[in-house]
Design a protein around this motif. Structure first.
Motif, mmCIF file in Angstrom:
data_model
loop_
_atom_site.group_PDB
_atom_site.id
_atom_site.type_symbol
_atom_site.label_atom_id
_atom_site.label_comp_id
_atom_site.label_asym_id
_atom_site.label_seq_id
_atom_site.Cartn_x
_atom_site.Cartn_y
_atom_site.Cartn_z
ATOM 1 N N VAL A 3 0.849 -1.181 0.000
ATOM 2 C CA VAL A 3 0.000 0.000 0.000
ATOM 3 C C VAL A 3 0.892 1.241 0.000
ATOM 4 C CG1 VAL A 3 -1.750 1.300 1.260
ATOM 5 C CG2 VAL A 3 -1.841 -1.193 1.233
ATOM 6 N N ALA A 4 0.783 2.035 -1.056
ATOM 7 C CA ALA A 4 1.498 3.308 -1.155
ATOM 8 C C ALA A 4 0.502 4.340 -1.665
ATOM 9 C CB ALA A 4 2.684 3.187 -2.107
ATOM 10 N N SER A 5 0.400 5.470 -0.960
ATOM 11 C CA SER A 5 -0.599 6.470 -1.314
ATOM 12 C C SER A 5 -0.081 7.871 -1.061
ATOM 13 C CB SER A 5 -1.871 6.234 -0.495
ATOM 14 O OG SER A 5 -2.734 7.345 -0.570
ATOM 15 N N LYS A 6 -0.032 8.666 -2.110
ATOM 16 C CA LYS A 6 0.365 10.066 -1.956
ATOM 17 C C LYS A 6 -0.612 10.794 -1.040
ATOM 18 C CE LYS A 6 2.713 10.536 -6.361
ATOM 19 N NZ LYS A 6 2.756 11.214 -7.660
ATOM 20 N N LYS A 7 -1.892 10.435 -1.115
ATOM 21 C CA LYS A 7 -2.914 11.073 -0.285
ATOM 22 C C LYS A 7 -2.674 10.766 1.205
ATOM 23 C CE LYS A 7 -7.710 12.262 -0.784
ATOM 24 N NZ LYS A 7 -8.927 12.048 -1.521
ATOM 25 N N LEU A 8 -2.328 9.510 1.526
ATOM 26 C CA LEU A 8 -2.012 9.161 2.910
ATOM 27 C C LEU A 8 -0.803 9.950 3.399
ATOM 28 C CD1 LEU A 8 -2.401 5.271 3.108
ATOM 29 C CD2 LEU A 8 -3.639 6.952 4.455
ATOM 30 N N ARG A 9 0.228 10.004 2.592
ATOM 31 C CA ARG A 9 1.448 10.714 2.991
ATOM 32 C C ARG A 9 1.188 12.208 3.161
ATOM 33 N NH1 ARG A 9 5.969 7.446 -0.623
ATOM 34 N NH2 ARG A 9 5.408 5.411 0.228
ATOM 35 N N MET A 77 3.690 1.914 20.071
ATOM 36 C CA MET A 77 3.380 2.168 18.663
ATOM 37 C C MET A 77 1.967 1.729 18.248
ATOM 38 S SD MET A 77 5.593 4.026 17.250
ATOM 39 C CE MET A 77 5.938 4.781 18.830
ATOM 40 N N PRO A 78 1.390 0.658 18.809
ATOM 41 C CA PRO A 78 -0.003 0.362 18.442
ATOM 42 C C PRO A 78 -0.954 1.528 18.751
ATOM 43 C CG PRO A 78 0.971 -1.570 19.441
ATOM 44 C CD PRO A 78 1.971 -0.430 19.618
ATOM 45 N N ARG A 79 -0.705 2.223 19.863
ATOM 46 C CA ARG A 79 -1.524 3.403 20.183
ATOM 47 C C ARG A 79 -1.337 4.482 19.119
ATOM 48 N NH1 ARG A 79 -0.241 8.017 20.932
ATOM 49 N NH2 ARG A 79 1.901 7.491 21.475
ATOM 50 N N ALA A 80 -0.092 4.734 18.729
ATOM 51 C CA ALA A 80 0.198 5.753 17.725
ATOM 52 C C ALA A 80 -0.421 5.381 16.373
ATOM 53 C CB ALA A 80 1.704 5.954 17.596
ATOM 54 N N ILE A 81 -0.355 4.108 16.011
ATOM 55 C CA ILE A 81 -0.989 3.667 14.764
ATOM 56 C C ILE A 81 -2.495 3.859 14.852
ATOM 57 C CG2 ILE A 81 -1.501 1.668 13.292
ATOM 58 C CD1 ILE A 81 1.314 0.600 14.024
ATOM 59 N N ALA A 82 -3.092 3.490 15.980
ATOM 60 C CA ALA A 82 -4.545 3.635 16.149
ATOM 61 C C ALA A 82 -4.961 5.100 16.041
ATOM 62 C CB ALA A 82 -4.985 3.050 17.488
ATOM 63 N N GLU A 83 -4.219 6.001 16.688
ATOM 64 C CA GLU A 83 -4.550 7.428 16.616
ATOM 65 C C GLU A 83 -4.415 7.945 15.185
ATOM 66 O OE1 GLU A 83 -2.434 9.869 19.438
ATOM 67 O OE2 GLU A 83 -3.095 8.638 21.136
ATOM 68 N N THR A 84 -3.379 7.495 14.484
ATOM 69 C CA THR A 84 -3.187 7.908 13.095
ATOM 70 C C THR A 84 -4.326 7.378 12.231
ATOM 71 O OG1 THR A 84 -0.782 7.966 13.397
ATOM 72 C CG2 THR A 84 -1.603 7.823 11.120
ATOM 73 N N HIS A 85 -4.681 6.107 12.405
ATOM 74 C CA HIS A 85 -5.781 5.523 11.618
ATOM 75 C C HIS A 85 -7.105 6.216 11.919
ATOM 76 C CE1 HIS A 85 -3.786 1.452 10.412
ATOM 77 N NE2 HIS A 85 -3.163 2.492 9.950
ATOM 78 N N GLU A 86 -7.357 6.550 13.182
ATOM 79 C CA GLU A 86 -8.588 7.259 13.529
ATOM 80 C C GLU A 86 -8.656 8.601 12.810
ATOM 81 O OE1 GLU A 86 -9.287 7.567 17.751
ATOM 82 O OE2 GLU A 86 -8.837 5.443 18.033
ATOM 83 N N ALA A 87 -7.533 9.322 12.767
ATOM 84 C CA ALA A 87 -7.494 10.610 12.074
ATOM 85 C C ALA A 87 -7.736 10.428 10.572
ATOM 86 C CB ALA A 87 -6.156 11.306 12.316
ATOM 87 N N LEU A 88 -7.173 9.374 10.001
ATOM 88 C CA LEU A 88 -7.360 9.098 8.576
ATOM 89 C C LEU A 88 -8.806 8.726 8.266
ATOM 90 C CD1 LEU A 88 -4.079 7.096 7.948
ATOM 91 C CD2 LEU A 88 -4.666 9.306 6.917
ATOM 92 N N ILE A 89 -9.428 7.981 9.145
ATOM 93 C CA ILE A 89 -10.838 7.603 8.966
ATOM 94 C C ILE A 89 -11.723 8.839 9.077
ATOM 95 C CG2 ILE A 89 -12.761 6.310 9.984
ATOM 96 C CD1 ILE A 89 -10.590 4.120 10.679
ATOM 97 N N ARG A 90 -11.484 9.669 10.089
ATOM 98 C CA ARG A 90 -12.267 10.911 10.256
ATOM 99 C C ARG A 90 -12.140 11.810 9.033
ATOM 100 N NH1 ARG A 90 -10.260 10.864 15.495
ATOM 101 N NH2 ARG A 90 -8.693 12.392 14.928
ATOM 102 N N ALA A 91 -10.954 11.851 8.426
ATOM 103 C CA ALA A 91 -10.712 12.692 7.254
ATOM 104 C C ALA A 91 -11.273 12.077 5.978
ATOM 105 C CB ALA A 91 -9.209 12.948 7.097
ATOM 106 N N GLY A 92 -11.772 10.830 6.068
ATOM 107 C CA GLY A 92 -12.326 10.163 4.889
ATOM 108 C C GLY A 92 -11.273 9.616 3.942
ATOM 109 N N ILE A 93 -10.035 9.503 4.419
ATOM 110 C CA ILE A 93 -8.935 9.007 3.590
ATOM 111 C C ILE A 93 -8.798 7.491 3.694
ATOM 112 C CG2 ILE A 93 -6.421 9.093 3.252
ATOM 113 C CD1 ILE A 93 -6.619 12.032 4.275
ATOM 114 N N LEU A 94 -9.087 6.958 4.868
ATOM 115 C CA LEU A 94 -9.033 5.520 5.108
ATOM 116 C C LEU A 94 -10.441 5.040 5.414
ATOM 117 C CD1 LEU A 94 -7.093 3.057 5.493
ATOM 118 C CD2 LEU A 94 -6.999 3.674 7.906
ATOM 119 N N ALA A 95 -10.882 4.015 4.721
ATOM 120 C CA ALA A 95 -12.226 3.482 4.942
ATOM 121 C C ALA A 95 -12.134 1.996 5.238
ATOM 122 C CB ALA A 95 -13.099 3.701 3.705
#
Length: 100
Positions: A3-9, A77-95
């Protein structure tokens, strides 16, 4: 499938650091990038999956990548990944299919 995404980065711009290494973090959202964590796909000139990454300020990113001294608490790091994923989901970038 890698998985590589300019939008995620690009989503890291202006975000708070989710790593927050004690005594290292600069808490400056203007320096935040999507920092890839070691996951078997990382090496010199190789980035890991964009989904195994966290929002990290420049100071925390330097420690993660070994460019600066300091210790990463990998158990955090699992906490940091979870917080990052939550932000991505809220932004509509990760579904997540089927999620409510």
């Amino acid at each position: 499938m890698k998985v590589a995404s300019k939008k995620l980065r690009a989503s890291a711009n202006g975000q708070d650091c989710t790593v927050r290494i004690h005594g290292t973090c600069n808490f400056d959202p203007s320096t935040t990038v999507l920092a890839h964590l070691p996951c078997g796909q990382k090496g010199m000139g190789m980035k890991g999956f964009d989904t195994v990454a966290v929002y990290a300020c420049s100071a925390c990113h330097d420690v993660i990548d070994g460019r600066a001294g300091g210790e990463v608490d990998w158990s955090d790091m699992p906490r940091a990944i979870a917080e990052t994923h939550e932000a991505l989901i809220r932004a509509g970038i990760l579904a997540v299919k089927g999620a409510a």
